[in-house]
Enzyme design. Structure first.
Site, PDB file in Angstrom:
ATOM      1  N   ASP A   1     -42.892  14.559 -22.799  1.00 53.21           N
ATOM      2  CA  ASP A   1     -41.738  15.070 -22.063  1.00 53.21           C
ATOM      3  C   ASP A   1     -42.051  16.485 -21.594  1.00 53.21           C
ATOM      4  O   ASP A   1     -42.015  16.790 -20.412  1.00 53.21           O
ATOM      5  CB  ASP A   1     -40.513  15.021 -22.970  1.00 53.21           C
TER       6      ASP A   1
ATOM      7  N   ASN B   1     -42.152  14.925 -14.890  1.00 52.44           N
ATOM      8  CA  ASN B   1     -41.390  15.602 -15.938  1.00 52.44           C
ATOM      9  C   ASN B   1     -42.039  16.938 -16.264  1.00 52.44           C
ATOM     10  O   ASN B   1     -42.152  17.799 -15.411  1.00 52.44           O
ATOM     11  CB  ASN B   1     -41.292  14.672 -17.157  1.00 52.44           C
TER      12      ASN B   1
ATOM     13  N   GLU C   1     -33.469  20.798 -24.936  1.00 51.96           N
ATOM     14  CA  GLU C   1     -34.405  20.870 -23.813  1.00 51.96           C
ATOM     15  C   GLU C   1     -34.668  22.332 -23.453  1.00 51.96           C
ATOM     16  O   GLU C   1     -33.943  23.232 -23.883  1.00 51.96           O
ATOM     17  CB  GLU C   1     -33.846  20.139 -22.589  1.00 51.96           C
TER      18      GLU C   1
ATOM     19  N   ASN D   1     -36.187  19.051 -13.183  1.00 53.46           N
ATOM     20  CA  ASN D   1     -36.313  18.784 -14.614  1.00 53.46           C
ATOM     21  C   ASN D   1     -37.085  19.859 -15.356  1.00 53.46           C
ATOM     22  O   ASN D   1     -36.639  20.360 -16.383  1.00 53.46           O
ATOM     23  CB  ASN D   1     -36.983  17.424 -14.807  1.00 53.46           C
TER      24      ASN D   1
END
Length: 300
Positions: free
Chosen positions: A229, A175, A32, A118
């Site tokens: 994402d 997100n 990520e 996030n």
């Protein structure tokens, strides 16, 4: 052309025939938050379930940049070049100063704890925009199970005044996010309530007023297979989005122009390299990169 899908002739001008997808390294649990550090000529990214921030340098390979990372996820740099990270475990945003010290920026809204920030972007006026779903506190794998104190939301935080504002509260799971090059549009991924069998999953687009107020918020595009994402923007305003089969390139009108096919589901991406024309791709447990004939819009 092998490794790509062409859906619009314009996409053929974005890819280079002699620049295939490269595998840089594997063995991570879930990648990520990639961010390019141009002044250090390196890429930082999260090996999120291992609670560490990794560093990659061309020719030198991988090393640990920070461990523990407080289960950091998305990260970006502000206009002074400082690293800003979203912490799942700490339920906060924190900033790494130039001298290496860490400053916690924001932990609460309206007297209640944030969920698990996030993804994050910084606008040219210095305000910090971030998404706050419950993903990082929903289980122990990516942060630690904790109780949610408020609904998921999209926030703006002003580090100059410490003011935090809900900019949109009608998300199930906000997100990835990115501004258009002129900052008149904000794209936000809705990845939904993942406890439900068919969560809402699409990219929304908001109009941004000069004072930062948002309007609109309609569906811009629905990624398939998989969902968006993370995303990044190139110099022409195209949106490059993660997807179940790789990276999808979308026009500013929301049309799918082409795909970079990746062997594993893609979580997040960023542009980097000296010309910002190298797209770094987090493919589940493997880090990939590809040179493109387009430059990413990333400052600094």
């Amino acid at each position: 052309m092998d490794g790509f899908e062409i859906h619009d002739a314009r996409f053929t001008h974005y890819i280079l025939g002699n620049a295939p997808l490269e595998e840089l390294g594997s063995g991570f649990r879930w990648i990520e938050g990639p961010v390019w550090m141009g002044d250090a000529d390196c890429l930082l990214f999260q090996d999120l379930p291992r609670n560490r921030t990794m560093r990659w340098i061309e020719g030198a390979g991988f090393s640990v940049y920070r461990q523990p990372s407080n289960y950091a996820n998305g990260q970006t740099r502000d206009r002074q070049g400082r690293l800003i990270a979203c912490s799942h475990r700490g339920r906060c945003l924190y900033r790494t100063e130039h001298d290496g010290t860490v400053t916690t920026l924001v932990t609460h809204h309206a007297g209640k704890r944030l969920n698990s920030p996030n993804d994050v972007v910084v606008k040219s006026d210095g305000t910090i925009w971030f998404s706050d779903p419950v993903y990082g506190i929903a289980n122990d794998y990516e942060g630690g199970r904790q109780k949610s104190e408020q609904p998921p939301a999209l926030y703006r935080f002003d580090p100059a005044t410490s003011e935090i504002t809900v900019m949109a509260g009608d998300f199930d799971g906000p997100n990835g996010l990115a501004f258009s090059p002129d900052e008149r549009r904000l794209y936000v991924a809705e990845t939904g309530d993942q406890s439900k069998p068919n969560p809402r999953q699409h990219i929304r687009v908001f109009d941004v007023a000069p004072d930062g107020a948002l309007s609109g918020g309609e569906i811009f595009h629905t990624i398939s297979p998989g969902y968006c994402d993370g995303m990044r923007i190139d110099e022409d305003g195209n949106i490059w989005s993660s997807a179940g089969d790789g990276v999808h390139c979308l026009s500013p009108e929301g049309k799918l122009m082409g795909k970079i096919l990746v062997p594993h589901r893609v979580s997040n991406i960023t542009f980097g390299g000296s010309a910002k024309n190298r797209l770094f791709i987090g493919g589940s447990h493997t880090l990939y990169a590809i040179f493109l004939d387009r430059r990413g819009v990333q400052i600094p």
